[in-house]
Design a protein around this motif. Structure first.
Motif, PDB file in Angstrom:
ATOM      1  N   SER A 110       1.295  -1.279  -0.176  1.00 48.61           N
ATOM      2  CA  SER A 110       0.328  -0.425   0.136  1.00 48.61           C
ATOM      3  C   SER A 110       1.160   0.965   0.043  1.00 48.61           C
ATOM      4  CB  SER A 110      -0.988  -0.002   1.023  1.00 48.61           C
ATOM      5  OG  SER A 110      -0.137   0.226   2.413  1.00 48.61           O
ATOM      6  N   TYR A 111       0.413   2.297  -0.688  1.00 53.23           N
ATOM      7  CA  TYR A 111       0.977   3.700  -0.750  1.00 53.23           C
ATOM      8  C   TYR A 111       0.004   4.138  -0.596  1.00 53.23           C
ATOM      9  CZ  TYR A 111       4.287   0.617  -3.528  1.00 53.23           C
ATOM     10  OH  TYR A 111       5.320  -0.729  -3.897  1.00 53.23           O
ATOM     11  N   ALA A 112       1.619   5.800   0.177  1.00 52.08           N
ATOM     12  CA  ALA A 112       0.450   7.198  -0.228  1.00 52.08           C
ATOM     13  C   ALA A 112      -0.039   7.380  -1.096  1.00 52.08           C
ATOM     14  CB  ALA A 112       1.058   8.476   0.702  1.00 52.08           C
ATOM     15  N   ASP A 113      -1.231   8.398  -1.173  1.00 52.76           N
ATOM     16  CA  ASP A 113      -1.149   8.778  -2.021  1.00 52.76           C
ATOM     17  C   ASP A 113       0.170   9.958  -3.166  1.00 52.76           C
ATOM     18  OD1 ASP A 113      -4.839   9.732  -1.643  1.00 52.76           O
ATOM     19  OD2 ASP A 113      -3.849   7.726  -2.800  1.00 52.76           O
ATOM     20  N   SER A 114       0.665  10.679  -2.304  1.00 50.24           N
ATOM     21  CA  SER A 114       1.365  11.570  -2.688  1.00 50.24           C
ATOM     22  C   SER A 114       3.227  10.748  -3.755  1.00 50.24           C
ATOM     23  CB  SER A 114       1.935  12.009  -1.199  1.00 50.24           C
ATOM     24  OG  SER A 114       2.431  11.746  -0.544  1.00 50.24           O
ATOM     25  N   VAL A 115       2.787   9.343  -2.830  1.00 48.92           N
ATOM     26  CA  VAL A 115       4.204   8.676  -3.741  1.00 48.92           C
ATOM     27  C   VAL A 115       3.335   7.580  -4.422  1.00 48.92           C
ATOM     28  CG1 VAL A 115       5.425   9.168  -1.558  1.00 48.92           C
ATOM     29  CG2 VAL A 115       4.410   7.405  -2.126  1.00 48.92           C
ATOM     30  N   LYS A 116       2.301   7.330  -4.702  1.00 52.99           N
ATOM     31  CA  LYS A 116       1.863   6.630  -5.729  1.00 52.99           C
ATOM     32  C   LYS A 116       2.398   6.976  -7.316  1.00 52.99           C
ATOM     33  CE  LYS A 116      -2.489   4.156  -3.794  1.00 52.99           C
ATOM     34  NZ  LYS A 116      -3.914   4.774  -3.946  1.00 52.99           N
ATOM     35  N   GLY A 117       2.833   5.955  -7.544  1.00 54.26           N
ATOM     36  CA  GLY A 117       3.358   5.529  -9.108  1.00 54.26           C
ATOM     37  C   GLY A 117       4.975   5.901  -9.079  1.00 54.26           C
ATOM     38  N   ARG A 118       5.326   6.534  -8.012  1.00 49.33           N
ATOM     39  CA  ARG A 118       6.748   7.019  -7.945  1.00 49.33           C
ATOM     40  C   ARG A 118       7.906   5.898  -7.119  1.00 49.33           C
ATOM     41  NH1 ARG A 118       8.207  11.453  -5.870  1.00 49.33           N
ATOM     42  NH2 ARG A 118       6.178  12.196  -4.557  1.00 49.33           N
TER      43      ARG A 118
ATOM     44  N   SER B 207       9.463  -2.968  -1.690  1.00 50.49           N
ATOM     45  CA  SER B 207       9.707  -4.457  -1.865  1.00 50.49           C
ATOM     46  C   SER B 207      10.589  -5.095  -0.277  1.00 50.49           C
ATOM     47  CB  SER B 207      10.556  -4.477  -2.949  1.00 50.49           C
ATOM     48  OG  SER B 207      11.391  -4.183  -3.073  1.00 50.49           O
ATOM     49  N   ARG B 208      10.564  -6.540  -0.376  1.00 53.49           N
ATOM     50  CA  ARG B 208      12.048  -7.132   0.604  1.00 53.49           C
ATOM     51  C   ARG B 208      12.320  -7.984  -0.567  1.00 53.49           C
ATOM     52  NH1 ARG B 208       7.030  -9.179   3.275  1.00 53.49           N
ATOM     53  NH2 ARG B 208       6.636 -11.535   2.246  1.00 53.49           N
ATOM     54  N   ASP B 209      13.440  -8.788  -0.550  1.00 51.57           N
ATOM     55  CA  ASP B 209      14.205  -9.454  -0.022  1.00 51.57           C
ATOM     56  C   ASP B 209      14.018 -10.656   0.995  1.00 51.57           C
ATOM     57  OD1 ASP B 209      16.441 -11.472  -0.659  1.00 51.57           O
ATOM     58  OD2 ASP B 209      17.492  -9.842  -1.545  1.00 51.57           O
ATOM     59  N   ASN B 210      13.304 -11.367   0.874  1.00 53.57           N
ATOM     60  CA  ASN B 210      13.419 -12.561   2.316  1.00 53.57           C
ATOM     61  C   ASN B 210      14.755 -12.928   2.352  1.00 53.57           C
ATOM     62  OD1 ASN B 210      10.789 -11.908   2.486  1.00 53.57           O
ATOM     63  ND2 ASN B 210       9.940 -13.866   1.255  1.00 53.57           N
ATOM     64  N   ALA B 211      15.771 -13.785   1.502  1.00 51.37           N
ATOM     65  CA  ALA B 211      16.855 -14.316   1.719  1.00 51.37           C
ATOM     66  C   ALA B 211      17.944 -12.924   2.350  1.00 51.37           C
ATOM     67  CB  ALA B 211      16.832 -14.694   0.457  1.00 51.37           C
ATOM     68  N   LYS B 212      17.589 -11.732   2.548  1.00 51.51           N
ATOM     69  CA  LYS B 212      17.992 -11.123   2.728  1.00 51.51           C
ATOM     70  C   LYS B 212      17.942 -10.614   3.865  1.00 51.51           C
ATOM     71  CE  LYS B 212      20.933  -9.825  -1.470  1.00 51.51           C
ATOM     72  NZ  LYS B 212      21.814  -9.110  -2.467  1.00 51.51           N
ATOM     73  N   ASN B 213      16.308 -10.814   4.526  1.00 55.86           N
ATOM     74  CA  ASN B 213      15.894 -10.113   5.447  1.00 55.86           C
ATOM     75  C   ASN B 213      16.277  -8.757   5.415  1.00 55.86           C
ATOM     76  OD1 ASN B 213      14.188 -11.130   7.769  1.00 55.86           O
ATOM     77  ND2 ASN B 213      16.258 -10.697   9.074  1.00 55.86           N
ATOM     78  N   THR B 214      15.945  -7.794   4.357  1.00 55.78           N
ATOM     79  CA  THR B 214      16.079  -6.397   4.348  1.00 55.78           C
ATOM     80  C   THR B 214      14.162  -6.883   3.412  1.00 55.78           C
ATOM     81  OG1 THR B 214      18.346  -6.762   4.068  1.00 55.78           O
ATOM     82  CG2 THR B 214      17.458  -5.247   3.169  1.00 55.78           C
ATOM     83  N   MET B 215      14.532  -4.901   3.593  1.00 52.94           N
ATOM     84  CA  MET B 215      13.494  -4.069   3.032  1.00 52.94           C
ATOM     85  C   MET B 215      13.563  -3.713   1.905  1.00 52.94           C
ATOM     86  SD  MET B 215       9.329  -2.971   4.738  1.00 52.94           S
ATOM     87  CE  MET B 215      10.327  -1.113   5.447  1.00 52.94           C
ATOM     88  N   TYR B 216      13.261  -2.671   0.873  1.00 54.34           N
ATOM     89  CA  TYR B 216      13.570  -1.559   0.363  1.00 54.34           C
ATOM     90  C   TYR B 216      12.646  -0.821   0.141  1.00 54.34           C
ATOM     91  CZ  TYR B 216      16.859  -4.955  -0.686  1.00 54.34           C
ATOM     92  OH  TYR B 216      18.206  -6.003  -0.337  1.00 54.34           O
ATOM     93  N   LEU B 217      12.869   0.160  -0.378  1.00 52.51           N
ATOM     94  CA  LEU B 217      12.307   1.620  -0.728  1.00 52.51           C
ATOM     95  C   LEU B 217      12.914   2.050  -2.272  1.00 52.51           C
ATOM     96  CD1 LEU B 217       9.297   2.763  -0.577  1.00 52.51           C
ATOM     97  CD2 LEU B 217      10.587   4.734   0.700  1.00 52.51           C
ATOM     98  N   GLN B 218      12.451   2.022  -3.474  1.00 49.74           N
ATOM     99  CA  GLN B 218      12.502   2.514  -4.258  1.00 49.74           C
ATOM    100  C   GLN B 218      12.192   3.696  -4.876  1.00 49.74           C
ATOM    101  OE1 GLN B 218      15.170   1.857  -6.519  1.00 49.74           O
ATOM    102  NE2 GLN B 218      14.906   3.395  -7.515  1.00 49.74           N
ATOM    103  N   MET B 219      12.641   4.775  -4.436  1.00 55.22           N
ATOM    104  CA  MET B 219      12.545   6.101  -4.607  1.00 55.22           C
ATOM    105  C   MET B 219      12.682   6.868  -6.177  1.00 55.22           C
ATOM    106  SD  MET B 219      12.326   8.039  -1.018  1.00 55.22           S
ATOM    107  CE  MET B 219      14.356   7.650  -1.038  1.00 55.22           C
ATOM    108  N   ASN B 220      11.916   6.990  -7.260  1.00 49.43           N
ATOM    109  CA  ASN B 220      11.305   7.898  -8.188  1.00 49.43           C
ATOM    110  C   ASN B 220      11.631   8.780  -8.860  1.00 49.43           C
ATOM    111  OD1 ASN B 220      13.427   5.269  -8.895  1.00 49.43           O
ATOM    112  ND2 ASN B 220      11.806   4.139  -9.758  1.00 49.43           N
ATOM    113  N   SER B 221      11.782   9.310  -9.425  1.00 50.44           N
ATOM    114  CA  SER B 221      10.899  11.107  -9.944  1.00 50.44           C
ATOM    115  C   SER B 221      10.650  11.982  -8.424  1.00 50.44           C
ATOM    116  CB  SER B 221       9.349  10.828 -10.187  1.00 50.44           C
ATOM    117  OG  SER B 221       9.265   9.823 -11.546  1.00 50.44           O
ATOM    118  N   LEU B 222      12.040  12.138  -7.623  1.00 51.47           N
ATOM    119  CA  LEU B 222      11.971  12.576  -6.449  1.00 51.47           C
ATOM    120  C   LEU B 222      11.488  14.319  -6.627  1.00 51.47           C
ATOM    121  CD1 LEU B 222      14.337  10.651  -4.783  1.00 51.47           C
ATOM    122  CD2 LEU B 222      12.539  10.970  -4.053  1.00 51.47           C
ATOM    123  N   ILE B 223      10.955  15.265  -5.602  1.00 48.06           N
ATOM    124  CA  ILE B 223      10.438  16.473  -6.031  1.00 48.06           C
ATOM    125  C   ILE B 223      10.701  16.626  -4.765  1.00 48.06           C
ATOM    126  CG2 ILE B 223       8.828  15.770  -7.389  1.00 48.06           C
ATOM    127  CD1 ILE B 223       6.898  16.069  -4.819  1.00 48.06           C
TER     128      ILE B 223
END
Length: 119
Positions: A58-66, A70-86
């Motif tokens: 789920s996403y806040a409306d302000s960041v949807k589409g940007r 995700s997560r990598d279960n093998a690395k036990n790590t979560m990510y936030l890919q941020m594109n088109s930053l403002i």
């Protein structure tokens, strides 16, 4: 001891990208809900994105589409890919885990990582 630690923040120009990482210890992301929040000085912390133990997102409306969570279960790590930053994305970003995905309430929080977007 359950702990989550963020990394990957920094300074980026508007239109650029950053990827935040959240590494967990004492806690397994694949069986826990988790999310990203952000806070600007003087304002309340706000929800950015969440991922359930089953993989729903789920996403806040302000960041949807940007932004993409995700997560990598093998690395036990979560990510936030941020594109088109403002510039309005400038904030301290926090990783959270171990709580309620639908209510955006979490038990464990990181110390935060600064993201600054220049215009």
């Amino acid at each position: 001891q359950m702990q989550v630690v963020e990394s990957g923040g920094g300074l980026v120009q508007a239109g650029g990208s950053l990827r935040l990482s959240c590494a967990a210890s004492g806690l397994t992301f694949s069986i826990n809900n988790a999310g990203w929040f952000r806070q600007i000085p003087g304002k309340e912390r706000e929800f950015v994105a969440g991922i359930s133990w089953s993989g729903s997102t789920s996403y806040a409306d302000s960041v949807k589409g940007r932004f993409t969570i995700s997560r990598d279960n093998a690395k036990n790590t979560m990510y936030l890919q941020m594109n088109s930053l403002i510039p309005e994305d400038t904030a301290v970003y926090y990783c959270a885990a171990g709580g309620n995905y639908l209510q955006n309430v979490y038990d464990y929080w990181g110390q935060g990582t600064q993201v600054t977007v220049s215009s």
